[in-house]
Design a protein around this motif. Structure first.
Motif, PDB file in Angstrom:
ATOM      1  N   GLY A  21       0.814  -1.211   0.000  1.00 16.54           N
ATOM      2  CA  GLY A  21       0.000   0.000   0.000  1.00 16.54           C
ATOM      3  C   GLY A  21       0.846   1.260   0.000  1.00 16.54           C
ATOM      4  N   GLY A  22       0.180   2.393   0.158  1.00 17.75           N
ATOM      5  CA  GLY A  22       0.869   3.686   0.196  1.00 17.75           C
ATOM      6  C   GLY A  22       1.136   4.116   1.625  1.00 17.75           C
ATOM      7  N   TRP A  23       2.336   4.607   1.895  1.00 23.55           N
ATOM      8  CA  TRP A  23       2.723   4.880   3.288  1.00 23.55           C
ATOM      9  C   TRP A  23       1.900   5.980   3.955  1.00 23.55           C
ATOM     10  N   THR A  24       1.222   6.805   3.182  1.00 20.64           N
ATOM     11  CA  THR A  24       0.348   7.822   3.788  1.00 20.64           C
ATOM     12  C   THR A  24      -1.121   7.410   3.749  1.00 20.64           C
ATOM     13  N   GLY A  25      -1.423   6.231   3.210  1.00 20.29           N
ATOM     14  CA  GLY A  25      -2.813   5.856   2.998  1.00 20.29           C
ATOM     15  C   GLY A  25      -3.345   4.825   3.975  1.00 20.29           C
ATOM     16  N   PRO A  26      -4.645   4.580   3.915  1.00 20.88           N
ATOM     17  CA  PRO A  26      -5.284   3.619   4.821  1.00 20.88           C
ATOM     18  C   PRO A  26      -4.976   2.166   4.471  1.00 20.88           C
ATOM     19  N   ASP A  27      -4.401   1.933   3.273  1.00 23.18           N
ATOM     20  CA  ASP A  27      -4.111   0.565   2.848  1.00 23.18           C
ATOM     21  C   ASP A  27      -2.715   0.100   3.248  1.00 23.18           C
ATOM     22  N   TYR A  28      -1.951   0.947   3.946  1.00 26.92           N
ATOM     23  CA  TYR A  28      -0.595   0.560   4.340  1.00 26.92           C
ATOM     24  C   TYR A  28      -0.680  -0.580   5.355  1.00 26.92           C
ATOM     25  N   CYS A  29       0.113  -1.631   5.124  1.00 31.38           N
ATOM     26  CA  CYS A  29       0.018  -2.817   5.959  1.00 31.38           C
ATOM     27  C   CYS A  29       1.263  -3.679   5.780  1.00 31.38           C
ATOM     28  N   VAL A  30       1.343  -4.758   6.550  1.00 30.39           N
ATOM     29  CA  VAL A  30       2.458  -5.699   6.469  1.00 30.39           C
ATOM     30  C   VAL A  30       1.928  -7.074   6.092  1.00 30.39           C
ATOM     31  N   ALA A  31       2.595  -7.723   5.129  1.00 26.63           N
ATOM     32  CA  ALA A  31       2.256  -9.081   4.715  1.00 26.63           C
ATOM     33  C   ALA A  31       3.510  -9.941   4.769  1.00 26.63           C
ATOM     34  N   TYR A  32       3.349 -11.246   4.533  1.00 27.31           N
ATOM     35  CA  TYR A  32       4.516 -12.118   4.638  1.00 27.31           C
ATOM     36  C   TYR A  32       4.384 -13.362   3.778  1.00 27.31           C
ATOM     37  N   ALA A  33       5.533 -14.043   3.628  1.00 26.54           N
ATOM     38  CA  ALA A  33       5.614 -15.316   2.937  1.00 26.54           C
ATOM     39  C   ALA A  33       6.631 -16.174   3.679  1.00 26.54           C
ATOM     40  N   VAL A  34       6.653 -17.467   3.385  1.00 32.76           N
ATOM     41  CA  VAL A  34       7.589 -18.397   4.018  1.00 32.76           C
ATOM     42  C   VAL A  34       8.230 -19.251   2.935  1.00 32.76           C
ATOM     43  N   ALA A  35       9.551 -19.507   3.072  1.00 30.32           N
ATOM     44  CA  ALA A  35      10.251 -20.347   2.104  1.00 30.32           C
ATOM     45  C   ALA A  35      11.335 -21.149   2.812  1.00 30.32           C
ATOM     46  N   ASP A  36      11.991 -22.037   2.055  1.00 33.85           N
ATOM     47  CA  ASP A  36      13.059 -22.863   2.598  1.00 33.85           C
ATOM     48  C   ASP A  36      14.437 -22.261   2.375  1.00 33.85           C
ATOM     49  N   SER A  37      14.478 -21.101   1.726  1.00 31.18           N
ATOM     50  CA  SER A  37      15.744 -20.455   1.398  1.00 31.18           C
ATOM     51  C   SER A  37      15.563 -18.945   1.440  1.00 31.18           C
ATOM     52  N   PRO A  38      16.619 -18.174   1.739  1.00 29.99           N
ATOM     53  CA  PRO A  38      16.486 -16.714   1.693  1.00 29.99           C
ATOM     54  C   PRO A  38      16.260 -16.185   0.292  1.00 29.99           C
ATOM     55  N   LEU A  39      16.452 -17.045  -0.705  1.00 32.28           N
ATOM     56  CA  LEU A  39      16.226 -16.645  -2.096  1.00 32.28           C
ATOM     57  C   LEU A  39      14.810 -16.963  -2.562  1.00 32.28           C
ATOM     58  N   GLY A  40      14.017 -17.584  -1.686  1.00 35.57           N
ATOM     59  CA  GLY A  40      12.653 -17.931  -2.036  1.00 35.57           C
ATOM     60  C   GLY A  40      12.572 -19.246  -2.780  1.00 35.57           C
ATOM     61  N   PRO A  41      11.561 -19.423  -3.637  1.00 39.57           N
ATOM     62  CA  PRO A  41      10.557 -18.420  -4.023  1.00 39.57           C
ATOM     63  C   PRO A  41       9.562 -18.127  -2.900  1.00 39.57           C
ATOM     64  N   PHE A  42       9.112 -16.874  -2.852  1.00 40.91           N
ATOM     65  CA  PHE A  42       8.214 -16.442  -1.793  1.00 40.91           C
ATOM     66  C   PHE A  42       6.803 -16.225  -2.340  1.00 40.91           C
ATOM     67  N   LYS A  43       5.880 -17.048  -1.882  1.00 42.42           N
ATOM     68  CA  LYS A  43       4.473 -16.913  -2.255  1.00 42.42           C
ATOM     69  C   LYS A  43       3.719 -16.248  -1.105  1.00 42.42           C
ATOM     70  N   ARG A  44       3.089 -15.136  -1.414  1.00 38.81           N
ATOM     71  CA  ARG A  44       2.392 -14.357  -0.394  1.00 38.81           C
ATOM     72  C   ARG A  44       1.356 -15.191   0.340  1.00 38.81           C
ATOM     73  N   ILE A  45       1.390 -15.111   1.702  1.00 38.34           N
ATOM     74  CA  ILE A  45       0.404 -15.810   2.525  1.00 38.34           C
ATOM     75  C   ILE A  45      -0.741 -14.879   2.907  1.00 38.34           C
ATOM     76  N   GLY A  46      -0.395 -13.659   3.359  1.00 31.92           N
ATOM     77  CA  GLY A  46      -1.446 -12.715   3.718  1.00 31.92           C
ATOM     78  C   GLY A  46      -0.960 -11.610   4.625  1.00 31.92           C
ATOM     79  N   LYS A  47      -1.881 -10.719   4.973  1.00 33.18           N
ATOM     80  CA  LYS A  47      -1.572  -9.596   5.862  1.00 33.18           C
ATOM     81  C   LYS A  47      -1.496 -10.070   7.305  1.00 33.18           C
ATOM     82  N   ILE A  48      -0.615  -9.428   8.078  1.00 32.83           N
ATOM     83  CA  ILE A  48      -0.585  -9.714   9.514  1.00 32.83           C
ATOM     84  C   ILE A  48      -0.592  -8.437  10.363  1.00 32.83           C
ATOM     85  N   LEU A  49      -0.472  -7.272   9.721  1.00 32.04           N
ATOM     86  CA  LEU A  49      -0.505  -6.008  10.467  1.00 32.04           C
ATOM     87  C   LEU A  49      -1.155  -4.951   9.591  1.00 32.04           C
ATOM     88  N   GLU A  50      -2.170  -4.279  10.150  1.00 28.99           N
ATOM     89  CA  GLU A  50      -2.804  -3.179   9.430  1.00 28.99           C
ATOM     90  C   GLU A  50      -3.457  -2.226  10.420  1.00 28.99           C
TER      91      GLU A  50
END
Length: 319
Positions: free
Chosen positions: A219-248
């Motif tokens: 989202g935009g840092w000044t907007g209402p849609d700013y939030c934090v999401a995450y992904a999990v992988a077996d390596s720091p190189l990914g691939p990273f598939k988005r799981i969802g938001k965890i902070l908003e």
């Protein structure tokens, strides 16, 4: 009777104060990175103001996550000749008894401008920090990523990575042991793009149960849609598939919750998320404050949505 009433009043006030620990310190600060050095919690934020006024960084330390000490101007542009404004998103890590502070500067908009990601070094967490390279470490738009919002990640094998990027692109690169440059990957590329779905900025990574948790802001840092999401992988190189938001944001508490970091308590499996948000009373985009909440996992090791509060967290020292 008066003494009893006074005693009860003191207890009431103490409990009231203890229940309102967010923001964790006064002032407008954003993009906080939390880390532990020598049994002390440290938070390194951006000074939240007009870009032209962002010419220094302050730091804050605490023994218990509740009582904080301000360390003013641990770095400013007098120590970094090429940096003029927009000193952003510090990331600090210890390497061979030195403390290295990675920062963004000048908010460059093209490869023709001077600026990008720099490094400063000090002998103590509170500085003072001095320019390490005399020039930016990253000063170009590789894979479309603006050179800002840097995070230094140390892997299990001791390899340090730089993870960074704005403008909806995120890169990872292997740092040399002395942080003077980069080591190419096996395919001879230096900057690999690991951008997940909806990524905007503010990358962060940590390991839990041998899994790599990659987090970012959307989202935009000044907007209402700013939030934090995450992904999990077996390596720091990914691939990273988005799981969802965890902070908003929460319309009853604060707006624009995002650009975070994570601290794990070394004596337990307790995790804290350090983030910024905008009070409901503020309309200026730069009026951002730093807060901390506990972050929890479910039985499948997914991150539970974080509830933002005014209470914050209780005191938790490090043995």
């Amino acid at each position: 009777m008066k003494q009893v009433l006074f005693f009860l009043f003191v207890i009431f006030c103490s409990k009231t104060i203890a229940q309102n620990n967010n923001p964790i310190f006064k002032g407008w600060y954003a993009d906080p990175e939390g880390i532990i050095f020598d049994k002390t919690y440290w938070v390194y934020p951006t000074f939240s103001a007009r870009y032209e006024d962002q010419v220094f960084l302050d730091a804050f330390s605490s023994k218990d996550l509740v009582h904080w000490i301000k360390h003013p101007r641990i770095l400013d542009t007098t120590a970094v000749k090429w940096a003029k404004k927009a000193i952003w998103a510090p990331s600090v890590i210890k390497n061979k008894n030195k403390y290295f502070l990675f920062f963004g500067a000048n908010d460059i908009q093209s490869d023709k401008e001077r600026g990008g990601i720099g490094i400063a070094v000090a002998s103590k967490p509170q500085g003072p920090y001095k320019d390490y390279l005399g020039k930016p470490l990253v000063d170009k738009f590789y894979n479309g990523a603006q050179p800002i919002d840097q995070f230094v990640f140390k892997d299990k094998d001791g390899q340090y990575y730089l993870i960074y990027g704005g403008w909806k692109h995120c890169n990872i690169a292997k740092l040399k042991p002395d942080f003077t440059g980069f080591v190419p990957f096996e395919d001879k590329t230096v900057f690999k793009e690991i951008t997940p779905e909806n990524y905007v900025e503010g990358p962060f990574m940590f390991i839990r149960n041998n899994k790599y948790y990659f987090m970012w802001s959307e989202g935009g840092w000044t907007g209402p849609d700013y939030c934090v999401a995450y992904a999990v992988a077996d390596s720091p190189l990914g691939p990273f598939k988005r799981i969802g938001k965890i902070l908003e944001q929460d319309s009853k508490i604060a707006n624009g919750a995002g650009h975070h970091s994570v601290i794990k308590h070394p004596d337990s499996d307790v995790y804290y998320i350090v983030y910024h948000r905008r009070p409901l009373t503020e309309t200026n985009g730069n009026s951002r404050e730093t807060c901390v909440e506990e972050m929890h996992f479910d039985e499948n090791d997914f991150i539970k949505p974080v509830v933002i509060t005014n209470e914050g967290v209780k005191a938790h020292s490090i043995k």
